[in-house]
Design a protein around this motif. Structure first.
Motif, PDB file in Angstrom:
ATOM      1  N   ASN A  65     -31.555 -13.430 115.761  1.00 50.72           N
ATOM      2  CA  ASN A  65     -33.367 -12.664 115.464  1.00 50.72           C
ATOM      3  C   ASN A  65     -33.382 -13.355 114.297  1.00 50.72           C
ATOM      4  O   ASN A  65     -34.891 -13.421 113.659  1.00 50.72           O
ATOM      5  CB  ASN A  65     -32.910 -11.240 115.593  1.00 50.72           C
ATOM      6  N   ILE A  66     -32.669 -13.336 113.193  1.00 48.08           N
ATOM      7  CA  ILE A  66     -33.026 -13.580 112.107  1.00 48.08           C
ATOM      8  C   ILE A  66     -33.724 -14.826 111.748  1.00 48.08           C
ATOM      9  O   ILE A  66     -35.089 -15.479 111.045  1.00 48.08           O
ATOM     10  CB  ILE A  66     -31.798 -14.023 110.846  1.00 48.08           C
ATOM     11  N   LYS A  67     -32.737 -16.079 112.494  1.00 46.99           N
ATOM     12  CA  LYS A  67     -33.433 -17.674 112.320  1.00 46.99           C
ATOM     13  C   LYS A  67     -35.168 -17.212 113.441  1.00 46.99           C
ATOM     14  O   LYS A  67     -35.543 -17.556 112.808  1.00 46.99           O
ATOM     15  CB  LYS A  67     -32.690 -18.430 113.853  1.00 46.99           C
ATOM     16  N   LYS A  68     -34.880 -16.752 114.015  1.00 46.56           N
ATOM     17  CA  LYS A  68     -36.404 -16.242 114.421  1.00 46.56           C
ATOM     18  C   LYS A  68     -37.660 -16.123 114.524  1.00 46.56           C
ATOM     19  O   LYS A  68     -39.088 -16.897 114.073  1.00 46.56           O
ATOM     20  CB  LYS A  68     -36.375 -15.352 116.268  1.00 46.56           C
ATOM     21  N   LEU A  69     -36.971 -15.055 113.496  1.00 43.84           N
ATOM     22  CA  LEU A  69     -38.465 -14.302 112.672  1.00 43.84           C
ATOM     23  C   LEU A  69     -38.312 -15.594 111.272  1.00 43.84           C
ATOM     24  O   LEU A  69     -39.937 -15.645 111.237  1.00 43.84           O
ATOM     25  CB  LEU A  69     -37.222 -13.237 111.920  1.00 43.84           C
ATOM     26  N   GLY A  70     -37.358 -16.202 110.977  1.00 36.93           N
ATOM     27  CA  GLY A  70     -37.802 -17.308 109.945  1.00 36.93           C
ATOM     28  C   GLY A  70     -38.610 -18.634 111.019  1.00 36.93           C
ATOM     29  O   GLY A  70     -40.286 -18.821 110.043  1.00 36.93           O
ATOM     30  N   ILE A 115     -42.321 -17.191 111.363  1.00 39.79           N
ATOM     31  CA  ILE A 115     -43.439 -17.466 109.451  1.00 39.79           C
ATOM     32  C   ILE A 115     -43.666 -18.014 109.293  1.00 39.79           C
ATOM     33  O   ILE A 115     -45.106 -18.707 108.494  1.00 39.79           O
ATOM     34  CB  ILE A 115     -42.297 -15.452 108.643  1.00 39.79           C
ATOM     35  N   ILE A 116     -42.489 -19.270 109.681  1.00 40.93           N
ATOM     36  CA  ILE A 116     -42.990 -20.552 108.952  1.00 40.93           C
ATOM     37  C   ILE A 116     -43.839 -21.058 110.313  1.00 40.93           C
ATOM     38  O   ILE A 116     -45.542 -21.657 109.463  1.00 40.93           O
ATOM     39  CB  ILE A 116     -42.203 -21.555 108.963  1.00 40.93           C
ATOM     40  N   MET A 129     -27.967 -10.969 115.543  1.00 43.54           N
ATOM     41  CA  MET A 129     -28.117 -11.238 114.414  1.00 43.54           C
ATOM     42  C   MET A 129     -28.785 -12.101 114.414  1.00 43.54           C
ATOM     43  O   MET A 129     -29.877 -12.430 113.837  1.00 43.54           O
ATOM     44  CB  MET A 129     -28.026 -10.137 113.577  1.00 43.54           C
ATOM     45  N   LYS A 130     -27.850 -13.164 113.655  1.00 42.44           N
ATOM     46  CA  LYS A 130     -28.549 -14.012 113.432  1.00 42.44           C
ATOM     47  C   LYS A 130     -29.626 -14.927 113.812  1.00 42.44           C
ATOM     48  O   LYS A 130     -30.084 -15.532 113.751  1.00 42.44           O
ATOM     49  CB  LYS A 130     -26.886 -14.782 113.373  1.00 42.44           C
TER      50      LYS A 130
END
Lengths: 464, 437
Positions: A4-9, A12-13, A1-2
């Motif tokens: 994914n969150i990294k990719k998500l961040g 958005i950036i 999950m980490k």
């Protein structure tokens, strides 16, 4: 999950990075173009802070300047109604038009080095200076053209076929831009539409002046027509409709048909080349285009070639039917014949300078369109010379010079025919091409041709 | 620079002690200087008794931010040390511009900022053990849904969107607060059902799908978005809800299929509403080419573009432009005013601040103690980042212009207080994480 969150961040950036790039594009690349809009009321605000630059004619005469009296900046047009359509106006209440609006950013000192110096001038509370624009127009000739249009509705365009530089662009009725605010109520209700620049916005049937385009069209597909003889019984029947000619011309060749302005022959020539070839030639002459001279030109209109029925084709070939063009387009058609088939891109602005006199833009001769070949233009030129020498356009003759021309008397729904003349001078080494139209004035040979002669003669005297 | 007095963290039983947050203090001082520079400019341009309001409000807000910092320092709060100062710069920019555009809005925003900072402190105090929120998720999901649809029946239309409740003294926009509840609900729901959603319980060809039970809430989310879109005409909020929802589903499951499927649903929903509703068609029309409608429906976006284009790289300078021509410039279109007066550099600066915010938010999510916290942090970050993106893209005509606020900058009490609560929740998540960020 980490992960994914990294990719998500990152995503958005990334979106925000895209925004920065887009904002930069909008601001730096598109900024000038977007803001130079008459609806952008900021220009009216800048008007009160900046000493708006002057506009000059080719001889250096002031056409527009800003005078400061007390707190108020007043725009003054010394030539008044002569240049009203061309220059346009800047009015807090009625918007911005013409070259004044088109060159706003330069005149208000928002381009080139002025951009930086005025930024500091503003911060330091010093007067901001605008740049200046010099036109290719000759105010003296413009005045002569306006005198001839006095009391009439119509337009005159005079240009240099070798370079495309426009010397005269006159439209009548006109108005005095110095008192625009007072005139406005009556200008917008006046039936003769004085606010319209007829030279570029007019939509007129070109009548017989259009025969030079039709002639170029037939010679492109049937070169042997050069030597062909046509018979004119005084009328032609197309699909059962009878189109009457002005006279029985009898046996004529192509040159004579131009000189005598024979409708029968040219209606037949339109039919002989077919709708598609006809439309192709019309396009090659730039009739359907806006050449981009800084003020908006109404592109010509005609029936679509796909569904042009024979009667419409025969009518269009003699500049009637649904064919509608502006005087500028017809001047360019004459210029094409003058310049061995090549049309130079017309232009109005000679130089644009910033407030320190540094040149930011320089008008120059640029090729625009290849309308026809040197051979074909030679044949048509001969017909046009004959038209002035012995044909319908005798009144266009200028003593000491050989004028080539073509008249037109265009039928229209508003009464008498429109009087047209297009032509160029001197025929062997043309330096001037002209289009004259007087609305509902009668025959082109009697009304428009003498006016053209007068203007051409004045221009030749000034060494154009 | 001293490392400050060391306080024990009262909320944690770990022996780790808090730092003194000197970084936050220094950055807040810089933010205060920035704010005062702006307010002083405004004052010098129009000195007078009324103009005192601006510097006074600026000083008070700067002091209030420092007070929040001091309170956290004293209480040993260990939340992220950058977010408050990033927020301070955003809020300062907004306040300066509101005073510049209309001092009335400036004064009201000033009050709302103080209330917002109060909610921030309360959030970091009362909700520091935010985990209990996870237990009541269905209750507040229901409550949120009810508040959300209230404006459809009792709402007041404003700027084309019917998403406001009028309480006389002030207006309240439920969707601003409900979006936080939605994130918390999804974080809780997804962390519980993550395994099932990721693996699926049945297969449909090559795609394995979970059962209806797991699906249903997600479909409800889709429905809510469309509800907003259609009945409240609030396209922007609908987009933010749905974008956040997809972001969280992706973060939880890593299944791009859900995202694509969700996008497909949204696109089909949007297409249907395009066909059915005139106001949606109108939005798309003026997005593609607003210039023919410059007198009417295209007025707002074209005025926004004029402002952005007029700014150039450096901008006209504070108080030197004409952003007053832009309709609702104090709220949704405040970014265009910033671009006109602070130029490309100022506009890009604001975007970069939002990038920092998203960066810190993502870090918090990565270091969160458990999945619920991680998903909540990611969701809240995505929410704020997407909202900034959607409105800035809207005023620059990259996307259709929709009526949402620019977080922390636009005028608006609901928006401001909600975003301060969002900030508080993010900080709480970082507070309880073991890693020092």
């Amino acid at each position: 999950m980490k992960q994914n969150i990294k990719k998500l961040g990152i995503m958005i950036i990334g979106l925000l990075v895209v925004l920065i790039f887009y904002l930069s594009y909008l601001n730096v690349v598109r900024g000038s173009e977007i803001t130079a809009n008459p609806y952008n009321r900021r220009f009216q605000e800048y008007e009160n802070q900046v000493r708006r630059g002057a506009i000059y004619d080719i001889e250096g005469n002031v056409l527009a300047e800003t005078k400061i009296s007390g707190d108020e900046n007043k725009r003054v047009y010394p030539f008044g109604r002569d240049t009203a359509h061309l220059l346009g106006y800047i009015s807090e209440r009625y918007g911005r038009t013409g070259l004044e609006s088109e060159y706003d950013r330069y005149l208000l000192g928002m381009e080139g080095a002025d951009r930086v110096s005025n930024y500091f001038n503003r911060l330091l509370d010093k007067e901001q200076q605008g740049g200046e624009v010099t036109l290719t127009i000759d105010a003296y000739l413009q005045g002569i053209a306006m005198d001839m249009l006095e009391g009439r509705r119509g337009a005159i365009v005079l240009l240099d076929p070798g370079t495309g530089a426009i010397r005269v662009m006159a439209s009548s009725p006109s108005f005095d831009p110095n008192i625009l605010e007072d005139l406005w109520p009556q200008l917008i209700t006046d039936d003769s539409s004085p606010l319209i620049n007829r030279a570029v916005q007019g939509a007129y049937p070109p009548g017989s002046t259009f025969k030079i385009v039709t002639a170029a069209g037939i010679l492109a597909v049937k070169p042997d027509y050069v030597d062909k003889t046509f018979y004119c019984p005084g009328y032609i029947e197309v699909n059962g409709y009878r189109l009457n000619d002005t006279a029985v011309h009898g046996e004529v060749n192509l040159s004579e048909a131009i000189a005598e302005s024979c409708n029968t022959t040219f209606a037949q020539l339109g039919l002989d080349q077919g709708a598609q070839n006809f439309a192709r030639t019309v396009n090659a002459f730039g009739i359907m285009k806006d050449p981009g001279i800084g003020i908006t030109v109404r592109p010509g209109t005609m029936a679509a070639s796909g569904n042009m029925i024979p009667t419409e084709l025969a009518s269009s070939a003699i500049g009637q039917g649904e064919m509608l063009v502006s005087p500028l387009h017809m001047a360019l058609a004459a210029a094409a014949i003058a310049n061995r088939g090549e049309i130079m891109r017309p232009y109005l602005v000679e130089t644009v300078k910033d407030s320190r006199g540094e040149t930011l833009q320089q008008g120059s001769a640029r090729h625009w369109l290849s309308a026809t070949t040197p051979e074909i233009s030679g044949v048509i030129k001969k017909g046009m010379i004959d038209a002035v020498r012995i044909g319908t356009a005798k009144a266009a003759a200028v003593p000491g010079f050989q004028v080539a021309g073509k008249t037109g008397s265009a039928q229209n729904p508003h009464g008498q025919t429109h009087a047209w003349f297009i032509g160029f001078v001197p025929a062997d080494q043309p330096s001037l091409a002209v289009a004259v139209i007087f609305e509902n004035a009668g025959s082109g040979g009697a009304e428009a041709a003498p006016a053209a002669a007068h203007l051409l003669s004045a221009a030749l005297n000034r060494d154009y | 620079m001293s490392t400050g007095v060391q306080y024990a963290a009262p909320h944690l039983n770990t022996s780790r002690s808090a730092k003194g947050r000197p970084m936050e203090r220094n950055l807040l001082f810089l933010a205060a200087l920035y704010m005062l520079a702006g307010m002083t400019t405004l004052y010098l341009d129009a000195p007078g008794i009324l103009a005192y309001q601006a510097p006074a409000a600026g000083l008070t807000v700067a002091a209030a931010f420092l007070l929040v910092h001091l309170y956290w320092k004293a209480s040993g709060y260990k939340g992220d040390r950058f977010l408050l100062s990033i927020t301070a710069v955003l809020v300062s920019t907004g306040l300066v511009f509101l005073f510049r555009l209309d001092p009335d809005y400036g004064m009201r925003q000033f009050i709302w900022i103080l209330i917002g900072l109060g909610s921030l402190v309360l959030t970091t105090r009362l909700l520091v053990d935010f985990r209990f929120l996870s237990d009541y998720k269905y209750i507040y999901a229901l409550v949120g849904l009810i508040i959300l649809i209230l404006p459809i029946f009792f709402g007041k239309e404003q700027g084309g969107a019917k998403s406001w409740l009028d309480f006389g003294l002030f207006q309240f926009q439920p969707s601003e607060f409900v979006k936080i509840l939605v994130v918390l609900f999804l974080a809780s729901f997804l962390s519980e059902n993550k395994a099932v959603l990721t693996a699926g319980t049945r297969s449909l060809g090559w795609i394995s799908l979970p059962g209806l039970q797991e699906w249903a809430p997600l479909v409800v989310m889709w429905g809510i978005s469309l509800l907003l879109l259609v009945f409240q005409r609030d396209l922007g909020t609908a987009l933010i809800y749905f974008g956040t929802f997809l972001a969280m589903v992706y973060a939880a499951t890593a299944r791009i299929f859900y995202v694509l499927f969700g996008l497909g649903l949204f696109v089909s929903g949007a297409s249907v509403s395009y066909l059915l509703f005139g106001h949606v068609r109108e939005r798309v029309l003026i997005w593609l080419n607003p210039w023919p409608f410059i007198d009417g429906i295209g007025y707002q976006i074209t005025q926004s573009l004029f402002a952005i284009g007029s700014g150039g790289i450096l901008g006209a300078g504070l108080n030197q432009g004409y952003p007053g021509y832009i309709p609702v410039v104090h709220s949704d279109l405040i970014f265009s005013a910033i671009c006109e007066e602070l130029g490309l550099l100022g506009g890009a600066g604001m975007i970069i601040l939002f990038m920092f915010f998203v960066f810190r938010g993502t870090k918090i999510a990565l270091h969160a103690r458990d999945e619920f916290a991680a998903l909540a942090a990611a969701g809240l970050t995505a929410l704020l980042g997407l909202q900034a993106f959607i409105i800035i893209a809207g005023v620059t005509k990259l996307l259709p212009l929709t009526g949402v606020t620019l977080p922390f900058i636009s005028y608006g009490g609901s928006s401001l207080v909600a975003n301060f609560i969002l900030l508080g929740l993010l900080l709480n998540i970082s507070h309880e994480s073991d890693d020092s960020l």
